[in-house]
Design a protein around this motif. Structure first.
Motif, PDB file in Angstrom:
ATOM      1  N   TYR A 295       0.831  -1.202   0.000  1.00 41.48           N
ATOM      2  CA  TYR A 295       0.000   0.000   0.000  1.00 41.48           C
ATOM      3  C   TYR A 295       0.868   1.255   0.000  1.00 41.48           C
ATOM      4  O   TYR A 295       0.539   2.261  -0.650  1.00 41.48           O
ATOM      5  N   GLY A 296       1.998   1.206   0.721  1.00 40.99           N
ATOM      6  CA  GLY A 296       2.910   2.337   0.711  1.00 40.99           C
ATOM      7  C   GLY A 296       3.530   2.568  -0.653  1.00 40.99           C
ATOM      8  O   GLY A 296       3.653   3.711  -1.121  1.00 40.99           O
ATOM      9  N   LEU A 297       3.921   1.486  -1.305  1.00 39.80           N
ATOM     10  CA  LEU A 297       4.514   1.602  -2.641  1.00 39.80           C
ATOM     11  C   LEU A 297       3.496   2.107  -3.658  1.00 39.80           C
ATOM     12  O   LEU A 297       3.849   2.840  -4.595  1.00 39.80           O
ATOM     13  N   ALA A 301       4.207   5.381  -5.888  1.00 42.58           N
ATOM     14  CA  ALA A 301       4.143   5.399  -7.353  1.00 42.58           C
ATOM     15  C   ALA A 301       3.307   6.569  -7.852  1.00 42.58           C
ATOM     16  O   ALA A 301       3.666   7.239  -8.835  1.00 42.58           O
ATOM     17  N   ASP A 302       2.197   6.826  -7.180  1.00 42.33           N
ATOM     18  CA  ASP A 302       1.356   7.956  -7.585  1.00 42.33           C
ATOM     19  C   ASP A 302       2.090   9.285  -7.409  1.00 42.33           C
ATOM     20  O   ASP A 302       2.058  10.143  -8.298  1.00 42.33           O
ATOM     21  N   VAL A 303       2.739   9.467  -6.275  1.00 43.73           N
ATOM     22  CA  VAL A 303       3.457  10.722  -6.034  1.00 43.73           C
ATOM     23  C   VAL A 303       4.587  10.899  -7.050  1.00 43.73           C
ATOM     24  O   VAL A 303       4.808  12.003  -7.573  1.00 43.73           O
ATOM     25  N   MET A 304       5.284   9.806  -7.354  1.00 38.24           N
ATOM     26  CA  MET A 304       6.355   9.887  -8.344  1.00 38.24           C
ATOM     27  C   MET A 304       5.814  10.232  -9.732  1.00 38.24           C
ATOM     28  O   MET A 304       6.525  10.801 -10.562  1.00 38.24           O
ATOM     29  N   ASP A 305       4.540   9.891  -9.967  1.00 36.23           N
ATOM     30  CA  ASP A 305       3.909  10.230 -11.248  1.00 36.23           C
ATOM     31  C   ASP A 305       3.267  11.616 -11.221  1.00 36.23           C
ATOM     32  O   ASP A 305       2.675  12.048 -12.216  1.00 36.23           O
ATOM     33  N   LYS A 310      -4.009   7.585  -5.125  1.00 41.51           N
ATOM     34  CA  LYS A 310      -5.370   7.194  -5.483  1.00 41.51           C
ATOM     35  C   LYS A 310      -5.786   5.845  -4.878  1.00 41.51           C
ATOM     36  O   LYS A 310      -6.922   5.421  -5.049  1.00 41.51           O
ATOM     37  N   ASN A 311      -4.830   5.181  -4.222  1.00 45.92           N
ATOM     38  CA  ASN A 311      -5.136   3.905  -3.556  1.00 45.92           C
ATOM     39  C   ASN A 311      -5.733   2.877  -4.510  1.00 45.92           C
ATOM     40  O   ASN A 311      -6.691   2.168  -4.179  1.00 45.92           O
ATOM     41  N   ARG A 312      -5.162   2.769  -5.692  1.00 43.84           N
ATOM     42  CA  ARG A 312      -5.701   1.847  -6.678  1.00 43.84           C
ATOM     43  C   ARG A 312      -5.544   0.379  -6.254  1.00 43.84           C
ATOM     44  O   ARG A 312      -6.410  -0.450  -6.520  1.00 43.84           O
ATOM     45  N   LYS A 368       4.132  -3.027  -9.740  1.00 40.21           N
ATOM     46  CA  LYS A 368       5.570  -3.256  -9.891  1.00 40.21           C
ATOM     47  C   LYS A 368       6.087  -2.645 -11.189  1.00 40.21           C
ATOM     48  O   LYS A 368       7.188  -2.066 -11.230  1.00 40.21           O
ATOM     49  N   SER A 369       5.321  -2.759 -12.264  1.00 36.28           N
ATOM     50  CA  SER A 369       5.762  -2.240 -13.562  1.00 36.28           C
ATOM     51  C   SER A 369       5.983  -0.728 -13.529  1.00 36.28           C
ATOM     52  O   SER A 369       6.780  -0.196 -14.307  1.00 36.28           O
TER      53      SER A 369
END
Length: 415
Positions: A295-297, A301-305, A310-312, A368-369
């Motif tokens: 969940y942290g990752l 990923a969202d912040v890095m984007d 968005k908790n997808r 992961k991708s």
């Protein structure tokens, strides 16, 4: 060949208590984390599978004991650790998966199961025949329980490989996967119960000509006063279990096995080991840590984007759990808000049953991708994974799980 686990009771009875972590999980990341740590420390890894999880009919993982062994062997090869340093165990081996059947039918299936475990090289076998089958009381009397356990030991002995298995007896354990209600206090096993369990098993094994197997009973499952619910943990209080520790000194080459030790502090785990509760089972805490990391990752990923989380991944798992409620609906209760909270954040971590599903696997692969070729900035680790230093996806997951395992590893060392 002397079984490596026999050194555990030897250490306690020589006055230098030593423990071992029993990793109860079928998640590949958890097993890789355990084997990697074992390679690093040089201590053996003990990996256990339960009767419902793995059995000759496949269990809920779809794996037979032979399949599970191959699964662990593949991870061991990846890690670079010899299987000589890995101990495989079977937990709660008995009629439990088939207790809706008449006793003889259920025991016939239990015999086939333990034969498969033994033949596949599982050498730590917990015999548990305490549950009633169709038409029987929910909990059986001690004599019947012991007689059925000895019967299963005979089957295990007839199917063993080159290393003699060791056995664990006794069934005073917490509810699998954690308690269902809010916890306040817990009854500790009495010394009278320990004495009777030991005596009736010794007699039952002798009656079935299994004295050699009984000589390899290294552990007894008791309740030392540890448990966890959805949001709370009963912490170990050594003084509450001091009578058990004192009594243990009178039992030859036996230690206690403690179940549901998840979420205890390192100090509490070390105190358990010092008190002779030397085999520490852990499962949900490991996958709880894995879920936290995932969940942290997802947020990272969202912040890095370039946008707010968005908790997808959480949404994907929520959909999966709602579509397939069997693994949580009997254990969680309350309002819609309570159920949502428990599905994702309960200490019992029943979300762990869903990671192998196709939907969840695809969601994790998609996450992961998003990290391919990218390094996680330290401030984002500080924000979302404050106990992790690894800057890449796979390594971050392994570290999150190993952080828990290292607590156990330190606690089980001789002091």
């Amino acid at each position: 060949m002397t079984h490596p686990l026999r050194s555990i009771p030897a250490a306690f009875h020589s006055g230098k208590p030593l423990g071992i972590t029993s990793v109860c999980s079928a998640h590949p990341v958890v097993i890789e984390a355990a084997l990697s740590l074992a390679k690093e420390t040089g201590r053996p890894a003990l990996i256990e599978a339960t009767c419902n999880q793995v059995n000759h009919e496949g269990g809920y993982t779809g794996m037979t004991p032979s399949d599970f062994r191959s699964f662990v062997e593949e991870i061991a090869q990846k890690v670079g650790i010899s299987m000589d340093n890995v101990i495989l165990g079977g937990d709660h081996l008995g009629p439990n998966p088939w207790k809706s059947l008449p006793a003889e039918d259920a025991m016939t299936k239990a015999e086939a199961m333990i034969a498969a475990f033994s033949a596949a090289g599982f050498t730590k076998l917990h015999l548990d025949c305490s549950m009633g089958c169709a038409g029987e009381p929910v909990a059986l009397d001690d004599d019947t329980t012991a007689s059925r356990a000895a019967r299963l030991a005979a089957v295990a002995e007839a199917n063993k490989t080159d290393r003699d298995p060791v056995y664990v007896i006794g069934t005073e354990v917490p509810v699998p996967g954690g308690a269902l209600d809010e916890l306040h206090e817990l009854a500790v096993t009495t010394t009278d119960a320990v004495s009777k369990t030991y005596a009736v098993h010794k007699t039952a094994f002798a009656e079935q000509d299994q004295q050699s197997a009984f000589d390899r009973v290294i552990g007894m499952v008791v309740q030392p006063g540890v448990e966890f619910g959805h949001s709370d943990v009963i912490k170990f209080v050594p003084s509450n279990a001091s009578g058990l520790t004192d009594y243990l000194k009178s039992l030859p080459m036996i230690v206690f096995e403690a179940h549901s030790t998840d979420y205890q502090s390192e100090e509490a785990l070390a105190a358990l080991v010092q008190g002779g509760f030397s085999i520490l089972k852990v499962g949900p805490w490991l996958t709880f840590a894995l879920r936290e990391a995932l969940y942290g990752l997802d947020a990272i990923a969202d912040v890095m984007d370039g946008y707010a989380p968005k908790n997808r991944l959480m949404s994907a798992l929520e959909n999966t759990m709602l579509q397939r409620p069997d693994n949580w609906s009997k254990y969680y209760e309350g309002s819609d808000e309570d159920l949502f909270y428990q599905r994702h954040f309960s200490y019992s971590d029943r979300i762990r049953y869903y990671w192998p599903t196709e939907d969840a696997s695809e969601a994790v692969s998609a996450l992961k991708s998003r990290f391919a070729g990218r390094t996680i900035p330290e401030p984002l680790l500080s924000q979302y994974l404050p106990n992790v230093t690894a800057k890449h996806f796979d390594e971050a997951l392994l570290e999150a799980v190993q952080n828990v395992l290292k607590v156990y590893d330190e606690a089980t060392l001789s002091k």
